[in-house]
Write a protein that holds these residues in place. Structure first.
Motif, PDB file in Angstrom:
ATOM      1  N   HIS A 230      21.623  33.625  47.693  1.00 18.55           N
ATOM      2  CA  HIS A 230      22.881  32.893  47.482  1.00 18.55           C
ATOM      3  C   HIS A 230      23.753  33.584  46.436  1.00 18.55           C
ATOM      4  O   HIS A 230      23.235  34.157  45.480  1.00 18.55           O
ATOM      5  N   GLN A 231      25.034  33.509  46.659  1.00 16.33           N
ATOM      6  CA  GLN A 231      25.984  34.083  45.702  1.00 16.33           C
ATOM      7  C   GLN A 231      27.066  33.075  45.356  1.00 16.33           C
ATOM      8  O   GLN A 231      27.266  32.094  46.082  1.00 16.33           O
ATOM      9  N   VAL A 232      27.732  33.351  44.253  1.00 11.20           N
ATOM     10  CA  VAL A 232      28.985  32.653  43.956  1.00 11.20           C
ATOM     11  C   VAL A 232      30.065  33.704  43.796  1.00 11.20           C
ATOM     12  O   VAL A 232      29.900  34.665  43.047  1.00 11.20           O
ATOM     13  N   GLU A 233      31.120  33.514  44.541  1.00  9.13           N
ATOM     14  CA  GLU A 233      32.256  34.419  44.478  1.00  9.13           C
ATOM     15  C   GLU A 233      33.371  33.726  43.708  1.00  9.13           C
ATOM     16  O   GLU A 233      33.512  32.491  43.785  1.00  9.13           O
ATOM     17  N   GLY A 234      34.136  34.484  42.949  1.00  9.42           N
ATOM     18  CA  GLY A 234      35.310  33.909  42.296  1.00  9.42           C
ATOM     19  C   GLY A 234      36.523  34.764  42.598  1.00  9.42           C
ATOM     20  O   GLY A 234      36.406  35.989  42.718  1.00  9.42           O
ATOM     21  N   LEU A 235      37.668  34.114  42.744  1.00 13.19           N
ATOM     22  CA  LEU A 235      38.900  34.870  42.988  1.00 13.19           C
ATOM     23  C   LEU A 235      40.052  34.156  42.301  1.00 13.19           C
ATOM     24  O   LEU A 235      40.220  32.942  42.437  1.00 13.19           O
ATOM     25  N   TYR A 236      40.811  34.956  41.554  1.00 15.52           N
ATOM     26  CA  TYR A 236      41.959  34.405  40.841  1.00 15.52           C
ATOM     27  C   TYR A 236      43.146  35.308  41.107  1.00 15.52           C
ATOM     28  O   TYR A 236      43.080  36.506  40.808  1.00 15.52           O
ATOM     29  N   VAL A 237      44.194  34.788  41.701  1.00 15.26           N
ATOM     30  CA  VAL A 237      45.387  35.587  41.990  1.00 15.26           C
ATOM     31  C   VAL A 237      46.607  34.865  41.436  1.00 15.26           C
ATOM     32  O   VAL A 237      46.795  33.672  41.701  1.00 15.26           O
ATOM     33  N   ASP A 238      47.382  35.594  40.668  1.00 11.20           N
ATOM     34  CA  ASP A 238      48.634  35.027  40.142  1.00 11.20           C
ATOM     35  C   ASP A 238      49.491  36.207  39.659  1.00 11.20           C
ATOM     36  O   ASP A 238      49.112  37.360  39.847  1.00 11.20           O
ATOM     37  N   ARG A 239      50.580  35.910  39.010  1.00 11.45           N
ATOM     38  CA  ARG A 239      51.351  37.007  38.409  1.00 11.45           C
ATOM     39  C   ARG A 239      50.725  37.363  37.057  1.00 11.45           C
ATOM     40  O   ARG A 239      50.233  36.471  36.353  1.00 11.45           O
ATOM     41  N   ASN A 240      50.762  38.637  36.716  1.00 10.44           N
ATOM     42  CA  ASN A 240      50.346  39.111  35.386  1.00 10.44           C
ATOM     43  C   ASN A 240      48.918  38.737  34.977  1.00 10.44           C
ATOM     44  O   ASN A 240      48.666  38.374  33.837  1.00 10.44           O
ATOM     45  N   VAL A 241      48.019  38.791  35.924  1.00 11.03           N
ATOM     46  CA  VAL A 241      46.611  38.537  35.596  1.00 11.03           C
ATOM     47  C   VAL A 241      46.007  39.821  35.041  1.00 11.03           C
ATOM     48  O   VAL A 241      46.294  40.919  35.533  1.00 11.03           O
ATOM     49  N   THR A 242      45.181  39.700  34.001  1.00 13.17           N
ATOM     50  CA  THR A 242      44.621  40.890  33.352  1.00 13.17           C
ATOM     51  C   THR A 242      43.098  40.852  33.299  1.00 13.17           C
ATOM     52  O   THR A 242      42.482  39.813  33.560  1.00 13.17           O
ATOM     53  N   VAL A 243      42.522  41.998  32.895  1.00 15.22           N
ATOM     54  CA  VAL A 243      41.075  42.064  32.691  1.00 15.22           C
ATOM     55  C   VAL A 243      40.665  41.086  31.587  1.00 15.22           C
ATOM     56  O   VAL A 243      39.569  40.537  31.609  1.00 15.22           O
ATOM     57  N   GLY A 244      41.594  40.838  30.642  1.00 16.04           N
ATOM     58  CA  GLY A 244      41.308  39.871  29.580  1.00 16.04           C
ATOM     59  C   GLY A 244      41.045  38.481  30.139  1.00 16.04           C
ATOM     60  O   GLY A 244      40.163  37.767  29.686  1.00 16.04           O
ATOM     61  N   ASP A 245      41.838  38.101  31.167  1.00 15.83           N
ATOM     62  CA  ASP A 245      41.615  36.798  31.810  1.00 15.83           C
ATOM     63  C   ASP A 245      40.231  36.745  32.448  1.00 15.83           C
ATOM     64  O   ASP A 245      39.509  35.747  32.371  1.00 15.83           O
ATOM     65  N   TRP A 318      51.733  40.537  42.938  1.00 21.46           N
ATOM     66  CA  TRP A 318      50.530  39.746  42.654  1.00 21.46           C
ATOM     67  C   TRP A 318      49.421  40.577  42.042  1.00 21.46           C
ATOM     68  O   TRP A 318      49.213  41.730  42.424  1.00 21.46           O
ATOM     69  N   THR A 319      48.750  39.979  41.113  1.00 25.59           N
ATOM     70  CA  THR A 319      47.597  40.617  40.481  1.00 25.59           C
ATOM     71  C   THR A 319      46.450  39.618  40.531  1.00 25.59           C
ATOM     72  O   THR A 319      46.678  38.424  40.690  1.00 25.59           O
ATOM     73  N   GLY A 320      45.240  40.127  40.360  1.00 21.60           N
ATOM     74  CA  GLY A 320      44.133  39.159  40.409  1.00 21.60           C
ATOM     75  C   GLY A 320      42.817  39.794  40.045  1.00 21.60           C
ATOM     76  O   GLY A 320      42.698  41.019  39.948  1.00 21.60           O
ATOM     77  N   TRP A 321      41.860  38.952  39.795  1.00 22.77           N
ATOM     78  CA  TRP A 321      40.513  39.458  39.597  1.00 22.77           C
ATOM     79  C   TRP A 321      39.546  38.736  40.522  1.00 22.77           C
ATOM     80  O   TRP A 321      39.856  37.655  41.044  1.00 22.77           O
ATOM     81  N   ALA A 322      38.385  39.357  40.710  1.00 21.04           N
ATOM     82  CA  ALA A 322      37.351  38.754  41.555  1.00 21.04           C
ATOM     83  C   ALA A 322      35.996  39.095  40.949  1.00 21.04           C
ATOM     84  O   ALA A 322      35.861  40.064  40.202  1.00 21.04           O
TER      85      ALA A 322
END
Ligand code: DAH
Length: 354
Positions: A230-245, A318-322
């Protein structure tokens, strides 16, 4: 004609004799009522004295033969005795009825009751729910996708084309082969990352999701591998998303999951759908208990512009992290479990411990 009482003496007892007889019959009846140990025995005793052929009834019958002037006194004595007998019989009957209604074995009402054994959530479900709870606090929603996936959503759309070496490391079970014309094969998804694509295809940004789910790999089972996990995936997409977030979010969730003194660190890595990419290590009392300062726990990165292109998001806007991590691994570290196969054996001796 002689003595007119001659026949009366013969036909009827005198009163004194009758009164003398009442007491012993009554005493005998009372004794038998008291001695009856069940309702059937009591009924027998009743019939023996008060039934139509009973001994007491026989005395009553003699009343009528008494001279008229003696009847009231004798009748009174007889009725008193009869009432006494009937009362004694009735109260003995209540006693015996009550006794018959009681359970033959006495219950100890002070003993604790027998409770139905309640089931528990599987340790993997517990960990998953904890993870979901933490993410919900910061505005993420749970998304879902199919376990039987197509190659496009599992690989191609994630910037991992057919000849990409990253596909080899996630070899899986194919359900149907794609046609030569280009339709992609169906397979058991190798990671929950495919749901990133499905969600972005179906909604416009911003996106804030987590995806807990089952995944499949063609691995042989051993202490740290299983063909399903089992895994958990996360995805966050918005304007100006950074590695800090990304780092702040991961740190918040892992502190919640593994304790407040948990530390995390990012190491550079490679995933075809993120750029830059990192592996996340974490350190806590739990990792030190396992003899290590740092343990690798997850993969993550900033969503690759090509992935945004593939789902129709404009990469310049758009920028984002996963990220993605294995739930079994978290549960093993959290509970000190050293063999992943224990999760799937359904051995109650194991499951009851959580
Ligand atoms: N899908 C990767 C795996 O199964 C984990 C992962 C890495 C997921 C990086 C991500 C990511 O979303 O950005 O190993």
């Amino acid at each position: 004609m002689g003595d007119p009482d001659r026949f009366a003496h013969f036909a009827s007892p005198n009163m004194a004799g009758l009164l003398d007889e009442i007491e012993p019959v009554k005493v005998a009846a009372l004794a038998q009522f008291a001695a009856a140990s069940d309702l059937a025995g009591l009924e027998q005793a009743r019939a023996a004295f008060l039934g139509s052929h009973g001994r007491f009834t026989a005395l009553m019958k003699q009343l009528s033969a008494l001279p008229k002037e003696e009847k009231p006194a004798a009748g009174k004595a007889m009725n008193e005795a009869k009432t006494e007998l009937e009362n004694a019989w009735a109260s003995r009957r209540s006693e015996l009825e009550l006794r018959a209604a009681l359970p033959s074995q006495l219950a100890d009402f002070s003993l604790p009751g027998r409770r139905r054994v309640l089931g528990k959530l599987h340790p993997l479900t517990q960990v998953t729910e904890d993870i979901v709870r933490s993410f919900r606090k910061i505005g993420f929603v749970v998304a879902d996708g199919p376990e039987i996936e197509d190659e496009y959503h599992c690989f191609d759309a994630l910037n991992t084309p057919a000849d990409h070496p990253a596909r080899d490391t996630q070899d899986t079970f194919y359900v149907s082969a794609g046609e030569a014309g280009g339709q992609s094969s169906n397979l058991l998804r190798t990671h929950t990352s495919s749901v990133q694509i499905r969600v972005m295809e179906s909604q416009s940004p911003p996106v804030r999701i987590i995806v807990p789910g089952r995944v499949y790999r063609r691995d042989n089972a051993d202490a740290t591998h299983n063909p399903t996990f089992h895994q958990v995936e996360g995805l966050y997409v918005d304007r100006n998303v950074t590695v800090g977030d990304l780092k702040g979010t991961v740190e918040f969730v892992f502190k919640e999951l593994m304790g407040p003194e948990t530390r995390i660190r990012f190491r550079p890595h490679y995933f075809s759908y993120t750029e830059p990419s990192f592996e996340i290590d974490f350190s806590s009392a739990l990792t030190r208990k396992m003899g290590k300062e740092w343990l690798e726990i997850a993969g993550c990165g900033m969503v690759h512009p090509q992935v945004f292109e593939n789902v129709g998001y404009v990469p310049e806007v758009w920028t984002g992290w996963a990220f993605g991590f294995g739930i079994e691994r978290i549960a093993m570290i959290r509970y000190g479990i050293n063999d992943i196969r224990l999760f799937y054996e359904n051995d109650l001796r194991f499951l009851r411990q959580f």
